[in-house]
Enzyme design. Structure first.
Site, mmCIF file in Angstrom:
data_model
loop_
_atom_site.group_PDB
_atom_site.id
_atom_site.type_symbol
_atom_site.label_atom_id
_atom_site.label_comp_id
_atom_site.label_asym_id
_atom_site.label_seq_id
_atom_site.Cartn_x
_atom_site.Cartn_y
_atom_site.Cartn_z
ATOM 1 C CB VAL A 145 6.264 -54.291 5.064
ATOM 2 C CG1 VAL A 145 7.694 -54.533 4.579
ATOM 3 C CG2 VAL A 145 5.525 -53.386 4.098
ATOM 4 C CB ILE A 149 10.570 -58.072 10.230
ATOM 5 C CG1 ILE A 149 11.049 -59.494 9.966
ATOM 6 C CG2 ILE A 149 11.754 -57.134 10.358
ATOM 7 C CD1 ILE A 149 11.784 -59.659 8.650
ATOM 8 C CB THR A 203 -3.774 -68.291 8.110
ATOM 9 O OG1 THR A 203 -4.140 -69.397 7.283
ATOM 10 C CG2 THR A 203 -2.600 -68.682 8.978
ATOM 11 C CE LYS A 214 5.363 -58.902 1.563
ATOM 12 N NZ LYS A 214 5.983 -60.233 1.722
#
Length: 437
Positions: A139, A143, A19, A212
């Site tokens: 992470v 963002i 993806t 993360k």
């Protein structure tokens, strides 16, 4: 770090055409002119590697060189940058990244597990071979968490970092709160909608968030963190009854990954938490992520957005490629040194906090007195108590919720062990930390 800036194209070799890999190619082609202007040179995919050549990925790769063995990308003289989107902490992904860094080729990866478990080794290879290693997409998806913590806050001494780091868990907890459904039902619905994997363990048991958090903590404190020292709990034991009690107490339940540096050392944990309903983190719902950081000068900041998916993750990967094209690279952990042993977090028992305890107890006189006596003997002070009545006369056990004042983790663990040993308590106690957030 090596500068790759020039007017000639920056030639990319992409390993992994799932993806995200297909999403990167689509984005590079759709925004080719914009990216060329921002990077100062074209970004061009010249080679790819994946397990199946014939699979329909919704993007044409027929004009690109194909390698069945991903590590062959490293030896291709026309590949300037290796993009690793295979995933996994071991196997082909690790072999490819290490080989590329040893060869002096820049690497861009979205592989959070690889960075969390082998970040110290990879940072040393990056520094020793003058080969940039960028991982914005590792992470919180789209963002800009890495750039915010490592670069945007580079002038400040960070005290705390973390947030809502797993969209699957946040979605499940949000739907449980809004519908009153139990964990198993909502998980099944999430799987049907594609928000949870067929095997959801990495997400719901907290490992994804822990990967993360390990990376964020390393960036915040300038040193890789030992993943196996991070305390990890998931959300499987959170029930609809906990959502009901949390609402009554003025809280929402969130799975939080939080790391803080204290005089005693690093405290790093992934745990379900009760967050005040009006707190900014409590308002982050569904599949969204949020990253928080707190510094001595900047105070507290929070950024939120989509933490996964082809578009957001491809955007983060491509932003790293633009940085490499510009020659804007930085040491892996933001500190110019190649010899940094992993920093280990303090044991969870050394921490402090206030806690929510939910017990299933026999509905008869004297039970509460027995439980509060144990808390007293362990030095744990109660702030409040709630009890729901039995649903019917045939139910021998009822839920009892206790909320404590701030106390030590060690005292809380001792008390819970003693309470769970009581014959009037069935099932083990659900313990949720309370965070001001």
């Amino acid at each position: 770090m090596t500068s790759c800036s020039s007017s000639s194209p920056l030639r990319l070799g992409i390993a992994g055409l799932g993806t995200v890999g297909a999403g990167v190619i689509k984005l590079l082609r759709a925004n080719a002119d914009l990216l060329s202007a921002r990077a100062g040179r074209p970004l061009e995919v010249v080679a790819v590697s994946a397990r199946e050549r014939t699979r329909d990925r919704g993007v044409d790769v027929s004009t690109l060189r194909w390698y069945d063995n991903a590590t062959d990308l490293v030896n291709d003289p026309d590949v300037d940058v290796v993009v690793e989107l295979i995933g996994g902490a071991e196997g082909t992904a690790r072999t490819l990244v290490e080989a590329a860094l040893k060869a002096g080729k820049p690497v861009v990866t979205a592989n959070k597990a690889l960075l969390a478990l082998h970040g110290s080794t990879l940072a040393r290879l990056s520094a020793d071979n003058n080969a940039p290693l960028l991982f914005e997409a590792a992470v919180a998806g789209g963002i800009p968490a890495i750039k915010t913590v490592r670069e945007g806050l580079a002038a400040d001494r960070l005290l705390r970092v973390g947030g809502i780091l797993n969209g699957t868990c946040n979605y499940i907890l949000t739907v449980m709160r809004e519908t009153g459904k139990d964990f198993a039902t909502v998980l099944k619905d999430a799987q049907d909608l594609g928000y949870a994997e067929a095997d959801p363990s990495t997400d719901v048991d907290g490992l994804d968030a822990a990967h993360k958090l390990t990376i964020l903590a390393g960036l915040a404190f300038g040193q890789p963190v030992a993943f196996d020292s991070v305390h990890v709990e998931g959300i499987r034991r959170i029930g609809a009854v906990d959502q009901s009690f949390a609402r009554a107490l003025g809280y929402r339940i969130k799975l939080l990954g939080l790391a803080s540096m204290t005089d005693a050392g690093l405290h790093a944990r992934v745990t379900p938490c009760l967050v005040p309903q009006q707190a900014p983190l409590a308002q982050v719902d569904g599949v969204f992520n949020a990253v928080v950081a707190e510094g001595e000068f900047v105070g507290r900041i929070m950024i939120e957005g989509r933490g996964a998916g082809a578009g957001p993750t491809a955007s983060a990967v491509t932003a790293d490629l633009v940085d490499i094209a510009r020659g804007n690279t930085i040491a892996v952990w933001g500190v110019q040194t190649s010899a940094q042993p992993p920093l280990r977090a303090c044991p969870i028992s050394s921490g402090e906090g206030a806690f929510y305890l939910r017990l299933m107890v026999e509905d008869r006189p004297g039970v509460i007195a027995d439980i509060t006596a144990i808390l007293r003997d362990c030095g744990v002070s109660l702030r409040s108590m709630l009890q729901h009545p039995a649903e019917n006369d045939s139910t021998p056990y009822v839920p009892l919720v206790l909320v404590t004042h701030r106390t030590s983790e060690a005292a809380m663990q001792d008390a819970v062990t003693r309470i769970d040993a009581l014959t009037v308590v069935t099932d083990s106690t659900v313990v949720i930390r309370i965070e001001a957030a």
